[in-house]
Design a protein around this motif. Structure first.
Motif, PDB file in Angstrom:
ATOM      1  N   SER A  51       2.204   8.296   7.361  1.00  0.00           N
ATOM      2  CA  SER A  51       2.923   7.312   8.169  1.00  0.00           C
ATOM      3  C   SER A  51       4.391   7.663   8.390  1.00  0.00           C
ATOM      4  O   SER A  51       5.126   6.896   9.012  1.00  0.00           O
ATOM      5  CB  SER A  51       2.818   5.921   7.533  1.00  0.00           C
ATOM      6  N   ARG A  72      -1.000   9.498   0.120  1.00  0.00           N
ATOM      7  CA  ARG A  72      -1.450   9.942   1.444  1.00  0.00           C
ATOM      8  C   ARG A  72      -0.949   8.995   2.534  1.00  0.00           C
ATOM      9  O   ARG A  72      -0.593   9.424   3.638  1.00  0.00           O
ATOM     10  CB  ARG A  72      -2.969  10.035   1.465  1.00  0.00           C
ATOM     11  N   ASN A  73      -0.922   7.702   2.247  1.00  0.00           N
ATOM     12  CA  ASN A  73      -0.465   6.733   3.233  1.00  0.00           C
ATOM     13  C   ASN A  73       0.991   6.978   3.603  1.00  0.00           C
ATOM     14  O   ASN A  73       1.352   7.023   4.787  1.00  0.00           O
ATOM     15  CB  ASN A  73      -0.651   5.319   2.682  1.00  0.00           C
ATOM     16  N   PHE A  78      -4.232   7.130  -2.887  1.00  0.00           N
ATOM     17  CA  PHE A  78      -4.205   6.720  -1.483  1.00  0.00           C
ATOM     18  C   PHE A  78      -2.804   6.332  -1.033  1.00  0.00           C
ATOM     19  O   PHE A  78      -2.449   6.473   0.143  1.00  0.00           O
ATOM     20  CB  PHE A  78      -5.194   5.567  -1.239  1.00  0.00           C
ATOM     21  N   ARG A  79      -1.961   5.834  -1.936  1.00  0.00           N
ATOM     22  CA  ARG A  79      -0.598   5.472  -1.556  1.00  0.00           C
ATOM     23  C   ARG A  79       0.211   6.710  -1.183  1.00  0.00           C
ATOM     24  O   ARG A  79       1.042   6.672  -0.263  1.00  0.00           O
ATOM     25  CB  ARG A  79       0.089   4.721  -2.697  1.00  0.00           C
ATOM     26  N   TYR A 138      -3.728   5.747   9.999  1.00  0.00           N
ATOM     27  CA  TYR A 138      -3.406   5.052   8.739  1.00  0.00           C
ATOM     28  C   TYR A 138      -3.802   3.583   8.769  1.00  0.00           C
ATOM     29  O   TYR A 138      -4.022   2.992   7.715  1.00  0.00           O
ATOM     30  CB  TYR A 138      -1.951   5.266   8.297  1.00  0.00           C
ATOM     31  N   SER A 139      -3.947   3.000   9.960  1.00  0.00           N
ATOM     32  CA  SER A 139      -4.490   1.644  10.014  1.00  0.00           C
ATOM     33  C   SER A 139      -5.946   1.629   9.554  1.00  0.00           C
ATOM     34  O   SER A 139      -6.365   0.745   8.805  1.00  0.00           O
ATOM     35  CB  SER A 139      -4.393   1.096  11.439  1.00  0.00           C
ATOM     36  N   PHE A 164      -5.999   2.794   5.512  1.00  0.00           N
ATOM     37  CA  PHE A 164      -5.279   2.083   4.460  1.00  0.00           C
ATOM     38  C   PHE A 164      -5.024   0.597   4.746  1.00  0.00           C
ATOM     39  O   PHE A 164      -4.570  -0.118   3.861  1.00  0.00           O
ATOM     40  CB  PHE A 164      -3.929   2.769   4.214  1.00  0.00           C
ATOM     41  N   TYR A 165      -5.315   0.136   5.975  1.00  0.00           N
ATOM     42  CA  TYR A 165      -4.976  -1.257   6.314  1.00  0.00           C
ATOM     43  C   TYR A 165      -6.124  -2.011   6.974  1.00  0.00           C
ATOM     44  O   TYR A 165      -5.895  -2.991   7.679  1.00  0.00           O
ATOM     45  CB  TYR A 165      -3.737  -1.278   7.224  1.00  0.00           C
ATOM     46  N   ASN A 170       0.812  -1.221   0.000  1.00  0.00           N
ATOM     47  CA  ASN A 170       0.000   0.000   0.000  1.00  0.00           C
ATOM     48  C   ASN A 170       0.838   1.261   0.000  1.00  0.00           C
ATOM     49  O   ASN A 170       0.336   2.337   0.327  1.00  0.00           O
ATOM     50  CB  ASN A 170      -0.952  -0.005   1.195  1.00  0.00           C
ATOM     51  N   GLN A 171       2.131   1.123  -0.344  1.00  0.00           N
ATOM     52  CA  GLN A 171       2.959   2.314  -0.486  1.00  0.00           C
ATOM     53  C   GLN A 171       3.287   2.546  -1.958  1.00  0.00           C
ATOM     54  O   GLN A 171       2.761   1.892  -2.836  1.00  0.00           O
ATOM     55  CB  GLN A 171       4.199   2.210   0.398  1.00  0.00           C
TER      56      GLN A 171
END
Length: 396
Positions: free
Chosen positions: A284, A279-280, A276-277, A132-133, A136-137, A55-56
């Motif tokens: 983070s 922003r993640n 979204f990557r 971020y959990s 994005f997770y 997700n990066q």
């Protein structure tokens, strides 16, 4: 780097010719497939550990199909080929859990890969990790740092602010106000002058608390403006970079400037702003405090409503209708500042900004009483005159 694996040497021997017992490939999401495949083919039968986050950020390179993801950026890596991102998030992951991923190769052969899912994050305090959990997770992350640090006080132009583990500034975007409108800089890179000045002023004040600061934006011109302003202020503990430049790095305080692009609604989903990557990675990077500068785009139009809402919905879920925290305890974690046109700090900053149109021939008004004087031209260079001797609000 993996790009140097092919030709670089250790002593008189090329790296690729060494008989390695174990090869570790880190930050795998940014590794282009041809380089990864070369290492795999060159080292058949060897132990190879591929580490990274699906997700990066994806590799930087050419995109064959301009309608896919971000124009000019390759999106294929080991994770997209095996669809690992979706498979990992849909599995009920536990720390250091090992799962098997099945993949059908082009020869219609069923292959199995062992994947160890690491869901324990050690960098961020609980509030930032929860953010971020959640976004994005799929809420699978656990945190080594179970509590937050206390809020601390700063001052901008003699105006007191409190920085919480998560602090959000909503700044206005207006076409009619030169300091609040969106500009297109060199190579089409977007920038927003007020948010750039606000970010640097925040960093200047935060540095006095002996904290390292990172200022991040998705857009190169915005980064260049903030980088030069930070140099003008002689900031020693502040790093300014794009999101891509900051992957793998971290700071005590991250100031994430989510300045919007100048683009059509049709192409908005293909921008860094909506990725979204991006922003993640930005969010983070923060260890102790995350400061997000977000556009209040509802004042402008509904163009960015869908994109703006992802992070904003999470923030609003922690606030009541009056903007107060739903649950206030000793670990206060979220604060929001609405910088509308009646806000005192917004006007104090605007009073220290003057903007002129950059013409073919320019006579610079060095007698300007503003702290920051900008000369702008659509898709052209940005010139800045910094008056270090005079700051209206600070000299009253």
């Amino acid at each position: 780097t993996i790009h140097r694996y092919i030709y670089d040497e250790i002593g008189s021997k090329r790296i690729r010719e060494e008989d390695w017992d174990l090869i570790i490939i880190d930050e795998a999401s940014m590794v282009e497939l041809p380089f990864l495949i070369y290492v795999l083919m060159r080292n058949k039968g060897k132990r190879i550990l591929i580490a990274g986050d699906p997700n990066q950020l994806t590799p930087v390179g050419e995109t064959p199909d301009e309608t896919q993801d971000i124009k000019g950026y390759s999106t294929e890596n080991i994770y997209t080929i095996l669809d690992l991102g979706n498979k990992l998030l849909t599995s009920q992951s536990k720390p250091s859990q090992k799962i098997q991923i099945k993949h059908i190769n082009p020869n219609n052969q069923n292959q199995k890969f062992n994947v160890i899912i690491l869901t324990y994050q050690y960098r961020s305090v609980r509030a930032i990790g929860d953010l971020y959990s959640s976004l994005f997770y799929n809420d699978i992350l656990d945190h080594d740092r179970k509590s937050n640090l206390k809020p601390f006080d700063i001052s901008i132009y003699n105006y007191s602010l409190k920085i919480y583990p998560i602090t959000v500034f909503k700044f206005p975007v207006e076409r009619k106000n030169p300091a609040l409108r969106i500009y297109k800089g060199p190579r089409g890179s977007s920038y927003h002058i007020f948010s750039a000045v606000l970010a640097v002023e925040l960093a200047k004040s935060i540095e006095t608390k002996n904290k390292s600061v990172g200022i991040i934006s998705p857009y190169r011109t915005q980064v260049d403006i903030m980088h030069n302003l930070s140099k003008a202020h002689n900031l020693k503990s502040t790093t300014v970079s794009t999101v891509h430049g900051f992957q793998g790095d971290e700071r005590d305080v991250i100031i994430f400037v989510l300045n919007p692009p100048t683009t059509s609604k049709k192409r908005l989903k293909n921008t860094h702003f909506s990725n979204f990557r991006v922003r993640n990675v930005a969010i983070s990077r923060a260890r102790d405090y995350l400061v997000m500068l977000m556009p209040d785009l509802y004042l402008e139009d509904q163009l960015y409503e869908e994109i703006d809402s992802l992070v904003w919905r999470w923030v609003l879920s922690h606030l009541d209708s009056g903007g107060n925290l739903l649950k206030k305890d000793e670990d206060e974690d979220v604060e929001v500042y609405y910088l509308d046109l009646d806000n005192e700090i917004l006007n104090r900053i605007l009073n220290n900004i003057e903007i002129y149109k950059h013409l073919d021939v320019n006579l610079y008004p060095f007698t300007s009483s503003a702290k920051y004087t900008f000369f702008v031209k659509n898709k052209g260079a940005v010139d800045i005159y910094f008056n270090s001797q005079l700051t209206k609000e600070e000299t009253r």
